[in-house]
Each structure stands twice: as C-alpha cells, then as structure tokens.
Design a protein around this motif. Structure first.
Motif, PDB file in Angstrom:
ATOM      1  N   ILE A 150       6.847 -10.858  -7.708  1.00 41.98           N
ATOM      2  CA  ILE A 150       7.688  -9.666  -7.588  1.00 41.98           C
ATOM      3  C   ILE A 150       7.013  -8.483  -8.282  1.00 41.98           C
ATOM      4  N   LEU A 151       6.447  -8.738  -9.463  1.00 39.39           N
ATOM      5  CA  LEU A 151       5.745  -7.685 -10.201  1.00 39.39           C
ATOM      6  C   LEU A 151       4.491  -7.232  -9.466  1.00 39.39           C
ATOM      7  N   ALA A 152       3.757  -8.197  -8.890  1.00 39.33           N
ATOM      8  CA  ALA A 152       2.536  -7.839  -8.156  1.00 39.33           C
ATOM      9  C   ALA A 152       2.855  -6.936  -6.976  1.00 39.33           C
ATOM     10  N   ALA A 153       3.946  -7.252  -6.259  1.00 38.56           N
ATOM     11  CA  ALA A 153       4.357  -6.413  -5.128  1.00 38.56           C
ATOM     12  C   ALA A 153       4.764  -5.022  -5.617  1.00 38.56           C
TER      13      ALA A 153
ATOM     14  N   LEU B 177       1.440 -10.759   2.462  1.00 45.09           N
ATOM     15  CA  LEU B 177       0.000 -10.914   2.272  1.00 45.09           C
ATOM     16  C   LEU B 177      -0.330 -11.384   0.866  1.00 45.09           C
ATOM     17  N   PHE B 178      -1.187 -12.394   0.771  1.00 45.50           N
ATOM     18  CA  PHE B 178      -1.699 -12.878  -0.512  1.00 45.50           C
ATOM     19  C   PHE B 178      -3.196 -12.635  -0.583  1.00 45.50           C
TER      20      PHE B 178
ATOM     21  N   ALA C  60      -2.421 -13.655  -5.534  1.00 48.09           N
ATOM     22  CA  ALA C  60      -1.396 -12.647  -5.829  1.00 48.09           C
ATOM     23  C   ALA C  60      -0.753 -12.144  -4.542  1.00 48.09           C
ATOM     24  N   LEU C  61       0.558 -11.951  -4.584  1.00 48.88           N
ATOM     25  CA  LEU C  61       1.279 -11.347  -3.465  1.00 48.88           C
ATOM     26  C   LEU C  61       1.034  -9.842  -3.506  1.00 48.88           C
ATOM     27  N   VAL C  62       0.323  -9.315  -2.515  1.00 44.90           N
ATOM     28  CA  VAL C  62      -0.053  -7.905  -2.560  1.00 44.90           C
ATOM     29  C   VAL C  62       0.871  -7.018  -1.740  1.00 44.90           C
ATOM     30  N   SER C  63       1.527  -7.588  -0.730  1.00 42.06           N
ATOM     31  CA  SER C  63       2.433  -6.759   0.076  1.00 42.06           C
ATOM     32  C   SER C  63       3.303  -7.644   0.941  1.00 42.06           C
ATOM     33  N   THR C  64       4.493  -7.162   1.259  1.00 42.02           N
ATOM     34  CA  THR C  64       5.358  -7.845   2.212  1.00 42.02           C
ATOM     35  C   THR C  64       6.137  -6.800   2.992  1.00 42.02           C
ATOM     36  N   GLN C  65       6.238  -6.983   4.292  1.00 34.78           N
ATOM     37  CA  GLN C  65       6.923  -6.014   5.138  1.00 34.78           C
ATOM     38  C   GLN C  65       7.777  -6.719   6.177  1.00 34.78           C
TER      39      GLN C  65
ATOM     40  N   LYS D 268      -7.544 -17.934  -1.107  1.00 36.98           N
ATOM     41  CA  LYS D 268      -8.238 -16.971  -0.252  1.00 36.98           C
ATOM     42  C   LYS D 268      -7.193 -16.159   0.505  1.00 36.98           C
ATOM     43  N   GLY D 269      -7.618 -15.122   1.195  1.00 41.39           N
ATOM     44  CA  GLY D 269      -6.681 -14.254   1.902  1.00 41.39           C
ATOM     45  C   GLY D 269      -5.763 -15.026   2.832  1.00 41.39           C
ATOM     46  N   THR D 270      -4.468 -14.861   2.633  1.00 43.05           N
ATOM     47  CA  THR D 270      -3.467 -15.620   3.389  1.00 43.05           C
ATOM     48  C   THR D 270      -2.295 -14.714   3.737  1.00 43.05           C
ATOM     49  N   ALA D 271      -1.684 -14.959   4.881  1.00 43.07           N
ATOM     50  CA  ALA D 271      -0.463 -14.248   5.259  1.00 43.07           C
ATOM     51  C   ALA D 271       0.615 -15.257   5.626  1.00 43.07           C
ATOM     52  N   ILE D 272       1.806 -15.086   5.047  1.00 46.14           N
ATOM     53  CA  ILE D 272       2.972 -15.855   5.491  1.00 46.14           C
ATOM     54  C   ILE D 272       3.618 -15.073   6.619  1.00 46.14           C
TER      55      ILE D 272
END
Length: 522
Positions: free
Chosen positions: A321-324, A152-153, A157-162, A136-140
């Motif tokens: 990495i590809l998902a991002a 953000l997952f 899938a890893l959808v974004s990281t900032q 489910k929606g998760t943030a590290i």
C-alpha cells in the motif's frame, strides 16, 4: 490450535457463491464445499442502474439456502461481500436491507480496491510461487464481470494498480445492440480493450519489462480448464495461450458450452474474457501465464485467516500500500527528500503520543500515506494545492484502502493547508452507507482532526525543505511534547512554523508541542 469452519459469500455481478473452509495454523486454508448460482445482477445494474425486484427475490432465496448450508456445517463465522453490481446500483441499500431481513445475512459492499486487494492476499497465500514470480516484472490481471484490474510489480514491490471498465459482462451488454457478425463483434471488443490498454501502457508500463502475468477471475479458471481438455492448468506459455485462443474463436456457442461445461449465457462471456487476456499478453510482452485458481470466496477466506492470525503470510501487504502511495507521489512530482522526512516525522510523532491519541496500527498507516501525498496538489495548482490534492486522492484508487479510508486521507491532506472547520466538514453520505466498520461521522471527524494535527506539526518541522531536524527526538513530559534537535544552524523558519501549528495540536490532544534546540557548549 483447533480447526475453524468459516463461510465466505460472494454476491457478484453474474453469480452468487458460497465457500465453506477449514482454517487452521497447521494445515492453512482448505475449501471443503463450494456452491454457486448464476444470477446476472450486473445486467440490471449496467443497463438500468437498479436491480429489479424479481432478481432481489431470487437473490434472497439463494442466500437463504446458503444460510441453511452454513448452519448445517456449524460455521463459527462468515463474511458476505458484494462487488460492482451492488456497488453501482442506485437501490443497493434497499436490496441489502431486504437480504438482511429475509435471510439474516449481513452483506457488505466492498470498494474495488478492497476487492482486488483481498484477491491479491489469496494469491500471496501461495507463498513459494508468489514470492518467486514477483522477483521479476509481473502483472496481476484480474478480469471480473464488471471491470478488470491490472497491478504491476517490479523487484518485489507493487508499483501501480489501475481499474479499467472492461468487465466481461459489461462488455457483453455493450455489444448487445450492435448488429454485426461474430467476427466483427470480436474485432470491436479488441478495439475497446486496446483503447483502454494503450493509455495504461503509455502512462504506467513505459519501458518496464513484464515477464509474467498472474491471471485472476472466474473466466480464466474456465479458460484454463478448456485449454487442457477439462483439466485445470496452472502454468501456460504465451505461445500456448495464443494457440488456444485461435481455436476458441472458431467455436460456436454450443461448442463452447460443451467444451467448458457452462450454460449459453456464461459461454457468451468467455470469448470477451479470452480477448482481454490475449491483448494484455501482447501489450506487456509477457512470456508466461500463472493461473493460481483464485475465486473471490477464496480471497475472503484468506483475509479472515490473516486477520484472525490463523495463517501467517510472509509478504508485507502494508508495504505494498505504501509502495503504491509513494509511486503516486512520484507521479505528481512530490519533493522526494521532503516527503521522506515527512514520513519519519509523522511516525515519530505518532509513536511518541501513543498513550494520548488512542489510535492504532491502521490509523498509523493512513497517516503515513497522508504524509506521502500531502504535496501532490501542487502538481495541479500552487495556489489551490489543498483542494487539488483532495481531488487527486479521491480520484485515484489506492489498492487495499476502502473509499472511506481514502476520504480520510484526502481530507487530512486538504486540512493540512487550510483551516480545519468542524461546522463545514462534509463527508460523503454514500461512503458511510457502503463502508465496512461501525465508525460514526463524529468518530471520523475526530480521527481526521487528530491525523491533521500530527501532519501539520510534522510539515512545520521541515518548513525549509532542508531536513534540518532529522536528528530530532520526541517525548511527552509534564503536559508538553518536547521535540529536541542538536542541529547547530539556523532553524528560525521551522521554529515560527512549529509555533503556528502548536495551537491546533494542543486543542486536539491537550498537550503543548515545544521545539528545543540543544547547542554545544564552547
């Protein structure tokens, strides 16, 4: 398989750490010793841009002691990584040379994206919990001394990281000259955090539902123990965290020292850290906090264990990495079907040429990312899309890639659209000094030429953006790369473009690409 003894050294912004680990296929990764020494390297870097000679002396003495401990354990290998304090210091190469000469320890500066990615690997090593929570929606939320990272997952899938410049030591140094009450100082920190997080929420979270947070960083380890009378807590609800947070704000520095078992300098960092985690909780609406107890040394050990195949992770990190990268392409309105077929073409070309290009799995991944992002520059400028694409990629962190790998991708995308000129090739000298690995500038240039040649040819195969050659088959025969399609319609545009890109491809690989269209007999 025999047990390996491995040492990990973290040269951080606020402390030096050494971890000794037993690594085996049967028992996984087990920490058997841990030594830490508080030294505020980041204080010098963030205030003056350089690390002072006095701190270099202290650092060398401590790392020399670490080397002695490693020798007593008879470790079979080690890795020593430095993060933002050294990464941002203008005199970092002098410091690293002093450490090497005086201690015998080689310290490597890793990029922020590499640092966060190996921490992410350490979290993933807790396979059962990690796999379940990211369904489910998760943030590290990784809060360090120099900066913080939010990843953000969504649906595994890893959808974004900032990366945000909200490290607790950096914030404390910014507050040093602000002469206000403690309460007002906390309010100012909240406003600083909110200012950064507001933009992040607007651009990256939008309507995405975040159910859980995964807390990473030195500070959250102390906060989790302090919230439970000294015993580490792995799970905490948002409501429980807020209750603990309100109690923390009422404590004096002396009370925080006693409660958390830290010195005064460290105690001053815990409140900014608590504020950051609380604001992220409120921003995301997360209901639960998972604190897996990860330090950077644990992450270094996890990286080593994976690379040496001592431990097998079930999670596919390359796909993250590809998902991002794909989400980045989507953000810049890259044409979906064209980008997807480009990925297929570059991989087919790469695989059909394995005996001739001498590249490996990692280069294949870099090529695939370049295909994902090859058209992102058109979002900024149709006329100067190549330069715009280069600037976009160099300005955007892609988790798991080093600065050097990102520059390779950026240049490959740039030279997809402009002439590849060896004499005008400019590579960032700083990246060569700070990157892991032993590739020379000449090696990097040749690698970029190879990847560019493949990307250009793949792009020509979908010149009309209608995926006409999607059934194409490729094989090398008699000094030619034969690309054969059964498409029965008109492929004039693709044929012309293919011929235009064939010369450069042949120049690089010594093999002439030939496009053939099979027609059915009537």
């Amino acid at each position: 398989m025999a047990i390996k003894l491995f040492a990990a050294i973290d040269v951080g912004s606020f402390e030096l750490e050494l971890g000794i680990y037993e690594i085996s296929v049967k028992n996984g990764i087990n920490k058997i010793d841990h030594v830490r020494h508080v030294i505020a390297l980041g204080k010098d870097t963030y205030n003056n841009g350089k690390i002072s000679y006095e701190l270099v002396e202290e650092m060398c003495d401590v790392i020399k002691d670490f080397a002695g401990i490693m020798q007593s354990y008879k470790v079979i290998g080690y890795r020593a990584y430095a993060t933002s304090a050294l990464r941002e210091a203008k005199n970092n190469q002098i410091v690293l040379d002093q450490v090497r000469v005086r201690t015998g320890i080689e310290v490597q500066i890793i990029s922020n994206s590499e640092q966060r990615f190996i921490s992410y690997k350490a979290i993933a090593s807790k396979d059962a919990e990690f796999s379940k929570i990211i369904e489910k929606g998760t943030a590290i939320v990784d809060v360090g001394f120099g900066s913080m990272q939010v990843s953000l997952f969504d649906k595994d899938a890893l959808v974004s990281t900032q990366n945000l410049m909200l490290g607790v030591l950096r914030i404390r140094e910014m507050m040093t000259d602000v002469q206000v009450s403690t309460k007002m100082q906390n309010t100012l920190i909240e406003e600083m955090v909110d200012n950064e997080l507001y933009t992040f929420r607007k651009v990256y979270i939008k309507d995405r539902q975040i159910k859980s947070l995964i807390g990473v960083g030195e500070s959250i380890l102390y906060l989790s123990r302090g919230s439970n009378g000294g015993k580490a807590v792995e799970w905490i609800t948002a409501e429980e965290y807020v209750g603990f947070y309100e109690k923390l704000l009422k404590m004096s520095v002396d009370q925080i020292q006693e409660r958390f078992g830290v010195n005064a300098e460290y105690a001053a960092l815990l409140v900014p850290a608590a504020i950051i985690y609380k604001r992220v909780l409120e921003l995301t609406g997360a209901e639960m906090f998972w604190i897996p107890g990860i330090r950077l040394c644990d992450s270094i050990a996890a990286e080593y264990a994976e690379e040496t195949k001592a431990v097998k992770f079930h999670h596919d990190f390359s796909e993250d990495i590809l998902a991002a990268s794909r989400n980045m392409a989507k953000r810049y309105k890259c044409h979906g079907p064209h980008t997807a077929i480009m990925e297929k073409y570059v991989l087919d070309l790469f695989d059909s040429m394995k005996k001739y290009h001498g590249m490996g799995k990692r280069e294949r991944l870099l090529l695939q990312i370049a295909a994902c992002l090859h058209a992102c520059g058109k979002f900024i400028s149709m006329k100067k899309s190549s330069e715009s694409a280069y600037n976009i990629i160099m300005s955007t962190e892609i988790i798991g890639l080093s600065h050097m790998e990102r520059e390779i991708i950026a240049n490959v995308v740039r030279y997809n659209g402009v002439e590849f000129d060896y004499s005008r090739m400019h590579l960032n000298e700083e990246l060569f000094r700070n990157t892991k690995g032993e590739l020379s500038k000449e090696d990097i240039t040749i690698l970029m030429a190879k990847l560019t040649a493949i990307l250009r040819l793949a792009n020509s195969m979908d010149r009309s953006h209608k995926q006409k050659l999607s059934d194409s088959r490729m094989n090398v025969k008699n000094g030619q790369l034969l690309v054969t399609t059964s498409y029965e319609g008109d492929i004039t545009l693709e044929s012309v473009a293919f011929s235009q890109k064939a010369d450069f491809f042949e120049e690089i690989f010594g093999i002439r690409p030939v496009l053939k269209q099979k027609r059915r007999l009537t």
